[in-house]
Design a protein around this motif. Structure first.
Motif, PDB file in Angstrom:
ATOM      1  N   ALA A 672      -8.594 -34.260  24.830  1.00  0.00           N
ATOM      2  CA  ALA A 672      -9.172 -33.671  26.039  1.00  0.00           C
ATOM      3  C   ALA A 672      -9.694 -32.268  25.785  1.00  0.00           C
ATOM      4  O   ALA A 672      -9.078 -31.472  25.072  1.00  0.00           O
ATOM      5  CB  ALA A 672      -8.120 -33.633  27.142  1.00  0.00           C
ATOM      6  N   MET A 673     -10.837 -31.990  26.387  1.00  0.00           N
ATOM      7  CA  MET A 673     -11.377 -30.634  26.434  1.00  0.00           C
ATOM      8  C   MET A 673     -11.120 -30.113  27.843  1.00  0.00           C
ATOM      9  O   MET A 673     -11.666 -30.635  28.812  1.00  0.00           O
ATOM     10  CB  MET A 673     -12.872 -30.634  26.134  1.00  0.00           C
ATOM     11  N   PRO A 680      -9.158 -25.367  21.901  1.00  0.00           N
ATOM     12  CA  PRO A 680      -9.223 -26.534  21.021  1.00  0.00           C
ATOM     13  C   PRO A 680      -8.917 -27.806  21.790  1.00  0.00           C
ATOM     14  O   PRO A 680      -8.255 -27.776  22.837  1.00  0.00           O
ATOM     15  CB  PRO A 680      -8.133 -26.242  19.979  1.00  0.00           C
ATOM     16  N   PRO A 681      -9.392 -28.957  21.314  1.00  0.00           N
ATOM     17  CA  PRO A 681      -9.092 -30.222  21.996  1.00  0.00           C
ATOM     18  C   PRO A 681      -7.599 -30.521  21.969  1.00  0.00           C
ATOM     19  O   PRO A 681      -6.906 -30.228  20.998  1.00  0.00           O
ATOM     20  CB  PRO A 681      -9.892 -31.253  21.192  1.00  0.00           C
ATOM     21  N   ILE A 682      -7.106 -31.102  23.056  1.00  0.00           N
ATOM     22  CA  ILE A 682      -5.684 -31.425  23.195  1.00  0.00           C
ATOM     23  C   ILE A 682      -5.487 -32.893  22.846  1.00  0.00           C
ATOM     24  O   ILE A 682      -6.287 -33.752  23.242  1.00  0.00           O
ATOM     25  CB  ILE A 682      -5.212 -31.152  24.641  1.00  0.00           C
ATOM     26  N   ALA A 696      -0.004 -30.614  28.411  1.00  0.00           N
ATOM     27  CA  ALA A 696      -0.617 -30.874  27.112  1.00  0.00           C
ATOM     28  C   ALA A 696       0.429 -31.483  26.195  1.00  0.00           C
ATOM     29  O   ALA A 696       1.421 -30.834  25.853  1.00  0.00           O
ATOM     30  CB  ALA A 696      -1.159 -29.583  26.518  1.00  0.00           C
ATOM     31  N   VAL A 697       0.226 -32.745  25.831  1.00  0.00           N
ATOM     32  CA  VAL A 697       1.147 -33.439  24.928  1.00  0.00           C
ATOM     33  C   VAL A 697       0.552 -33.382  23.520  1.00  0.00           C
ATOM     34  O   VAL A 697      -0.525 -33.933  23.270  1.00  0.00           O
ATOM     35  CB  VAL A 697       1.365 -34.898  25.366  1.00  0.00           C
ATOM     36  N   GLU A 698       1.225 -32.702  22.630  1.00  0.00           N
ATOM     37  CA  GLU A 698       0.772 -32.571  21.250  1.00  0.00           C
ATOM     38  C   GLU A 698       1.697 -33.369  20.344  1.00  0.00           C
ATOM     39  O   GLU A 698       2.916 -33.170  20.347  1.00  0.00           O
ATOM     40  CB  GLU A 698       0.770 -31.101  20.819  1.00  0.00           C
ATOM     41  N   LEU A 723      -1.585 -20.418  23.105  1.00  0.00           N
ATOM     42  CA  LEU A 723      -2.944 -20.464  23.641  1.00  0.00           C
ATOM     43  C   LEU A 723      -3.027 -21.428  24.821  1.00  0.00           C
ATOM     44  O   LEU A 723      -3.650 -21.123  25.846  1.00  0.00           O
ATOM     45  CB  LEU A 723      -3.914 -20.887  22.534  1.00  0.00           C
ATOM     46  N   LEU A 724      -2.397 -22.593  24.696  1.00  0.00           N
ATOM     47  CA  LEU A 724      -2.419 -23.558  25.794  1.00  0.00           C
ATOM     48  C   LEU A 724      -1.643 -23.035  27.004  1.00  0.00           C
ATOM     49  O   LEU A 724      -2.056 -23.226  28.154  1.00  0.00           O
ATOM     50  CB  LEU A 724      -1.839 -24.892  25.318  1.00  0.00           C
TER      51      LEU A 724
END
Length: 759
Positions: A672-673, A680-682, A696-698, A723-724
């Motif tokens: 996701a943007m 950065p894309p997630i 945001a699941v990384e 950052l997120l």
């Protein structure tokens, strides 16, 4: 021993024989045993003066010696022209050499052939390169040094042009011992020699051409008569055919090294040499040093990719298996191949010469060659060979393996241990290469990193850290997740000074966009690492107004980052208007003339900076228009990254997590943007809940953790999480190992996500 009206007759009685142990190499020249000479005067013949054996003759054991015999004796004393390093010259030999040089110098007003003087100069200069004792004696003995220079000036003062042999011999003499020649600018001395020998260049021959070009490159003599000839098509059309099939492996190595160093060879010369190496398979007969020099030359000149990753790679493997490859050659070859690959991966071509754009395939280094390089490097570090295990070789090997992605944890830790024992000898370039290699390889050695930080602080205080090295060091410390107040303050001072001077258009500072981005991002990432460790402290100011961080003041570091971000954004805005300082318009520059990656680094650092500021403090005052430009360019860069990094949905932990979330009824967006540009894309953006929260699941695999500390997040991952959070997102980091433990049980999956997404 000079006479303009009467010739001299010198009968050589031979040197005084003394024991080497009775003298010290540090004694002044007057304490060196002198050679005995008996001088006889006689009237010179009225006609037909024969300079050999009449005007000046030497007798040894009843045999009369000519000038050529004197030169031959000098050659023999200096090692007979051998290329081997050999041992230090004995004191008695050095004394005899000085006396023989004085004899020839005393006859400089007599018709001593230039070939004799050139031979004496060449062998003496070559011997002084490997013999510290001889070099010191020549430099300390005014009479000996004056005699050496007098012989050179005699040759240059003659109206006759230099012969090909004399030209190459004189050029090599200057390269071997530049301090022995007049003046303090060896390249100017070389330029005068090349100008005098210009007429001989057509008939230099393969060895003469290679040696002369090599010598000119050693002293950095650019724009000389030789380089003019090497760019003259009419000259090359006449000379190159006569060299076809005549170049030896050493000639080729010396010639391409010189062309790459000077950067002045024409396309015709390069094509000729590449053809010689390829068609005649010269690489098979090259020695290790010749292979390394050739690889470096092709990489530096962005040429010969087929040779570099073909025959030269095969020859390197052969020499390694024969155990003839040293650590220095290993570092040079790895560095050449790594830089060639990195340069092509960034641009798709090298200076427009090769490649067909971004889609062209990247060359590859053979795994068996890297394995041999690794074993040879380990052996060198374990054996601790003094000449081989130097700071430049340690840092070069670490950098090379890291750049090529061939990481062996045991070797890196062994390199760290070796570097620690000699950290004070590391120069800025070697320190930055060493730490970059560890950061790139995700290997953290606390003792090495701390010692390197202390060394950096000392070098900064001495003013020896340039802005490009400071940028690499800041990036490396940031990637390692390392915080130290002293090194942060030292690197930040270098960054602020460079940006302020560049803002004033100071000519002494050569600031590039990538350095600005790495400095800002690296220092901000260091603050993130410090804040994550809950370290506190205070800030003070020194008398000269410079900023010094005391203890572990991460909050003060954050404020300093804000100042740095302000200066960086101002500098980038000037690049946008005037184009100065940028590295050229990138694909994601959006017409602004700025580097998209750099703008993303500065913009993201600003976002994290705003999050890290202590409660109640406002951010640094930045012009909205300036930051909007950075944000737009950063957004375009992130979209480019998003297009090139989409993961395959057909399997793996990412897909399994995505499928599990969908099965639980969550709304999930892949790669996701987020609404804000410049992030950065997630991996997975989960939307839902009563308040429409976004999480945001990384999915973090091994690359998000240190290789030798699996539980320690890298600096890049810490920066990403902050950052997120700075953009109002909750972050749920799922380790792939953690997912493997719960993925087979639906109840555990439901419990895991319910707890993670709702808390």
């Amino acid at each position: 021993m000079r006479s303009s009206s009467r010739a001299l007759r010198v009968i050589w009685k031979g040197p005084l024989r003394t024991q080497e142990s009775s003298f010290s190499s540090l004694l002044p020249v007057r304490s060196v045993p002198k050679t005995k000479f008996a001088v006889e005067r006689k009237k010179p013949p009225a006609v037909n003066i024969n300079p050999f054996g009449r005007d000046l003759s030497l007798k040894s054991q009843g045999k009369e010696l000519s000038y050529e015999d004197v030169a031959a004796r000098i050659c023999k004393l200096c090692g007979g022209g051998s290329d081997d390093d050999g041992e230090e010259l004995p004191l008695s030999v050095c004394a005899e050499l000085l006396q023989l040089l004085n004899v020839l110098s005393a006859a400089s007003d007599l018709p001593v052939p230039s070939a004799v003087l050139t031979t004496a100069l060449y062998h003496t200069a070559k011997a002084s390169k490997r013999s510290t004792r001889l070099r010191n004696l020549l430099e300390e003995d005014r009479e000996g040094l004056s005699g050496f220079r007098s012989m050179f000036m005699t040759i240059m003062a003659r109206k006759t042009a230099l012969t090909p042999r004399n030209l190459s011999s004189l050029a090599l003499s200057i390269a071997y011992a530049p301090s022995l020649f007049p003046g303090d600018k060896p390249h100017e001395v070389m330029r005068s020699v090349l100008k005098k020998g210009k007429s001989a260049m057509k008939v230099l021959g393969p060895q003469g051409l290679a040696n002369t070009a090599y010598a000119a490159a050693v002293v950095g003599c650019r724009g000389s008569a030789l380089t003019e000839k090497l760019q003259d098509d009419s000259f090359l059309r006449e000379v190159l055919p006569s060299l076809e099939g005549q170049l030896s492996p050493q000639n080729c190595a010396n010639l391409v090294w010189a062309l790459a160093t000077l950067g002045e060879g024409s396309e015709r010369v390069w094509t000729f040499v590449e053809k010689e190496i390829g068609e005649r398979r010269l690489s098979v007969r090259m020695k290790s040093l010749e292979i390394a020099s050739t690889c470096w030359a092709f990489s530096s000149a962005c040429r010969g990719e087929a040779l570099l990753f073909g025959p030269l790679q095969d020859a390197s493997l052969m020499r390694c298996r024969e155990r003839q490859m040293g650590l220095q050659e290993v570092c040079t070859i790895m560095g050449a191949m790594a830089k060639r690959i990195k340069g092509k991966s960034h641009t798709g071509a090298c200076n427009g010469r090769e490649g067909s754009g971004v889609g062209s395939a990247l060359p590859r280094v053979r795994s068996d060659l890297l394995s041999e390089f690794l074993e040879r490097s380990k052996e060198a570090l374990l054996e601790g060979e003094e000449k081989m295990v130097t700071p430049v070789n340690i840092s070069g090997s670490v950098w090379g393996f890291a750049a090529l992605g061939y990481v062996d944890e045991r070797f890196f830790l062994l390199a760290a241990e070796t570097a620690l024992s000699n950290m004070t000898a590391f120069r800025p370039s070697e320190l930055s290469a060493l730490l970059w290699g560890f950061a790139k390889s995700r290997i953290f050695d606390e003792s090495l990193t701390q010692a390197a930080a202390e060394r950096v602080v000392g070098l900064c205080r001495e003013g020896l850290i340039s802005v490009d090295h400071a940028a690499l060091l800041a990036w490396s410390f940031g990637c390692l997740g390392f915080w130290d107040a002293d090194v942060f303050g030292a690197l930040a001072s270098v960054a602020v000074d460079a940006l302020q001077l560049q803002g004033e258009r100071h000519a002494a500072v050569n600031l590039e966009a990538r350095d600005v981005g790495n400095l800002v991002w690296g220092l901000t990432a260091m603050c993130v690492a410090g804040i994550s460790s809950d370290r506190k402290g205070e800030i003070t100011h020194t008398e000269d107004g410079s900023m010094a961080l005391m203890k572990s003041d991460c909050e003060a570091g954050v404020r300093l980052c804000g100042w740095l971000i302000d200066l960086a954004s101002l500098w980038l805005s000037r690049c946008e208007l005037g184009g100065g300082g940028s590295q050229g318009e990138s694909e994601s520059g959006g017409g602004f003339g700025l580097d998209g990656r750099v703008c993303a680094q500065v913009w993201q650092s600003y976002c994290v900076f705003s999050l890290l500021l202590p409660t109640g403090e406002s951010g640094v005052e930045l012009r909205n228009a300036r930051m909007d430009s950075l944000r737009q360019i950063a957004g375009l860069e992130m979209q480019r990254v998003h297009r090139s990094s989409s993961w395959e949905r057909g399997g793996g932990a990412h897909y399994e997590v995505y499928k599990a979330l969908r099965d639980l009824g969550w709304s999930v967006e892949v790669e996701a943007m987020v609404d804000d540009l410049g992030l950065p894309p997630i991996d997975l953006l989960v939307k839902g809940g009563d308040e429409g929260a976004r999480v945001a699941v990384e999915v973090d695999g091994p690359t998000h953790f240190m290789r030798n500390f699996p539980d320690r997040l890298t600096g890049k991952t810490l920066f990403r999480n902050h950052l997120l959070k700075a953009r109002g997102l909750e972050v749920l980091s799922i380790r792939t190992e953690q997912w493997d433990r719960v993925s087979r049980c639906p109840d555990l999956i439901r419990q895991f996500f319910t707890k993670g997404l709702t808390n």
